[in-house]
Design an enzyme around this catalytic site. Sequence first.
Site, mmCIF file in Angstrom:
data_model
loop_
_atom_site.group_PDB
_atom_site.id
_atom_site.type_symbol
_atom_site.label_atom_id
_atom_site.label_comp_id
_atom_site.label_asym_id
_atom_site.label_seq_id
_atom_site.Cartn_x
_atom_site.Cartn_y
_atom_site.Cartn_z
ATOM 1 C CB SER A 80 -16.835 3.886 1.412
ATOM 2 O OG SER A 80 -17.266 2.635 0.911
ATOM 3 C CG LEU A 116 -11.411 -1.389 -3.361
ATOM 4 C CD1 LEU A 116 -10.426 -1.278 -4.511
ATOM 5 C CD2 LEU A 116 -10.845 -2.292 -2.276
ATOM 6 C CB CYS A 172 38.754 2.622 -0.072
ATOM 7 S SG CYS A 172 38.433 1.136 0.918
ATOM 8 C CD GLU A 182 41.947 1.713 -2.084
ATOM 9 O OE1 GLU A 182 42.584 2.558 -1.425
ATOM 10 O OE2 GLU A 182 41.060 0.973 -1.578
ATOM 11 N N GLY A 189 -19.885 0.114 -0.184
ATOM 12 C CA GLY A 189 -19.508 -1.248 -0.536
ATOM 13 C C GLY A 189 -18.332 -1.289 -1.477
ATOM 14 N N GLY A 213 -21.324 15.528 14.736
ATOM 15 C CA GLY A 213 -20.317 14.658 14.159
ATOM 16 C C GLY A 213 -19.465 15.310 13.094
ATOM 17 C CG ASN A 250 -22.028 15.639 -11.107
ATOM 18 O OD1 ASN A 250 -21.407 14.583 -10.927
ATOM 19 N ND2 ASN A 250 -21.561 16.628 -11.849
ATOM 20 C CB SER A 301 -7.720 26.751 -11.278
ATOM 21 O OG SER A 301 -7.642 26.442 -9.908
ATOM 22 C CE LYS A 356 41.865 5.183 0.912
ATOM 23 N NZ LYS A 356 42.127 3.715 0.982
#
Length: 631
Positions: free
Chosen positions: A358, A356, A168, A46, A354, A456, A437, A623, A115
């Site tokens: 899960s 990552l 400003c 400025e 065992g 469950g 699969n 799709s 300004k």
Amino acid sequence: MNNGFVRVAAAIPDLRVADCAFNVSCIADLVRRGEEEKAQVICFPELSVTGYTCADLFFQQQLLSDAEKALNELQMLTFSTTSVIIVGMPVRVQNQLFNTAVVLQGGHILGVVPKTHLPNNNEFYEKRWFSPSTATGVQRITLSGEDVPFGTDLLFSDGKFSFGIELCEDLWVPIPPSSQHALHGADIIFNLSATNELIGKHQYLRQLIEQQSARCNAGYVYSSAGAGESTTDVVYAGNGIIVENGKIIASSERFSFEPQLIVSDVDIERLQADRMRNTNYTNEKSDKTYRTIKLEDAHFTQFELKRTFDKHPFVPPLTNRDASCEEIFSIQVGGLAKRWKHTKAETVVVGISGGLDSTLALLVCVKTADKLGIDRKHIFGITMPGFGTTDRTYTNALNLMKSLGITMLEISIKDACIQHFKDINHDPDTHDVTYENTQARERTQILMDIANKHNGLVIGTGDLSESALGWATYNGDHMSMYAVNSGVPKTLVRYLVDWAAHKLESQSEEILRDILDTPVSPELLPADESGNIAQKTEDIVGPYELHDFFLYYMVRFGFSPSKIMFLAQNAFGDIYADDVIEKWLKIFIRRFFAQQFKRSCIPDGPKVGSINLSPRGDWRMPSDAVAFLVN
């Protein structure tokens, strides 16, 4: 623009109060540097032509005449440059004095922006010398012998991007002029400022700039007065700050006595992508009519970026990683807790491999049970060793479940799969997709039936990256009753498990560390002769860090393959050759399009970041769409 980027600069020149000739020569030096740096727009502080702290000298005819003469000199000095230059100076209009930003290019004045908001409290006395922009209806003035546009309704554009200007104090009011500039098309806001330093003020200023940039979905370039200003009562530190959509991408050294040119590249395509997606963006757009001033094209189109891009855009930065990981984890726990309570399920059932994914899902289940006051024995962890299960993952699965105090079940799938191979007349020595699969679907059947038996919910373990690539067996691990990891990409899964190892479950830390060191694998093919994992996912589909990078920029911003390739080269050029990046990008796009049918029917799961692929949430895609080509 270079792949959607515009190079901008915030300049802080050397300065002498009321010495316009000296000031303009210093401005010209930085302009030449900016031109060498291929900056398309260079913004100065400025009143940089005269100095902000001239006080009552602004009433002196000599100073005002010197300023106009210096401006004319600057025009001559910059006649051969294509960079757009924005300087601050007092301008006389009909017996009024305005604090203005003057925009020049190629030696010509393109426009003058006065300004609007003049501070007149504490150490500021601007209304003593200047009039606000609202004090005149003049739209054109004569300056340095040119008839030029004058007003706050000016946007400057080369047809590819546009910018607006505020000065400003304009930023510090409840509704800054830049808000309307952005709503009317300004991609970048330039602010010429003279903000003095006070304890705590700098941090507040940075937050203010970041917030306004984010609110406007805009770039914001801030250039403030430096050490050359008078220190009679206040001190100026010289702030050059460049922000992109709320994130500071470059900043100056404060309290420096050397001239500074802060240069960076603003991604205009990214800003425009966010605006296009936000259908509320223009709701508050005023009826004000803007005038657009045409800029000349830059003489360059290619330049090496001044900024770098994070290899892992989904991973929180180190500065707040713990807090971010805790927040993500809390979202996952909150989502599952609501579903658990709503369904009145007695248990949750999760397959433990065992690996990552899960592991993260199990940790979420454990913390959800703790949050709800449910005994951890109501979590059924089932490990289901198959033809490719290694001793390492098998042992880690058992040890992890034991350390967390849940109900453990071990059910081998080998005999069931062999019987199924007989039923469908498949040779078990043929290790094809049917072989793989069959195992995934058998495991899902076990989980579902155990969940039925114990009232469950089956908790899904698959992550966002696998969903993007379609790396899941349809109606196998693709299916669950609530998918707690569905919004978490693979690169983030690793960081969450690492965080959990030392923040959540100290008794499981050693096990979690070994899981983190285990190669990612579905373990559907037999181990090698040494008993180690033979089927490594990243050897087949490619590095997850690349795929997550591709996913982020394609889905989050809609970038073209060529733009994604450009960014990936910038981020990963020190790791992968260009042909390697291109190879995996082609595979990512092919798989992403071909596997949409799996995403069209994925289970419920919580969104945790800026991207999700749920058809009920972020992502709706046919799709049978044709995949984009990588040029």
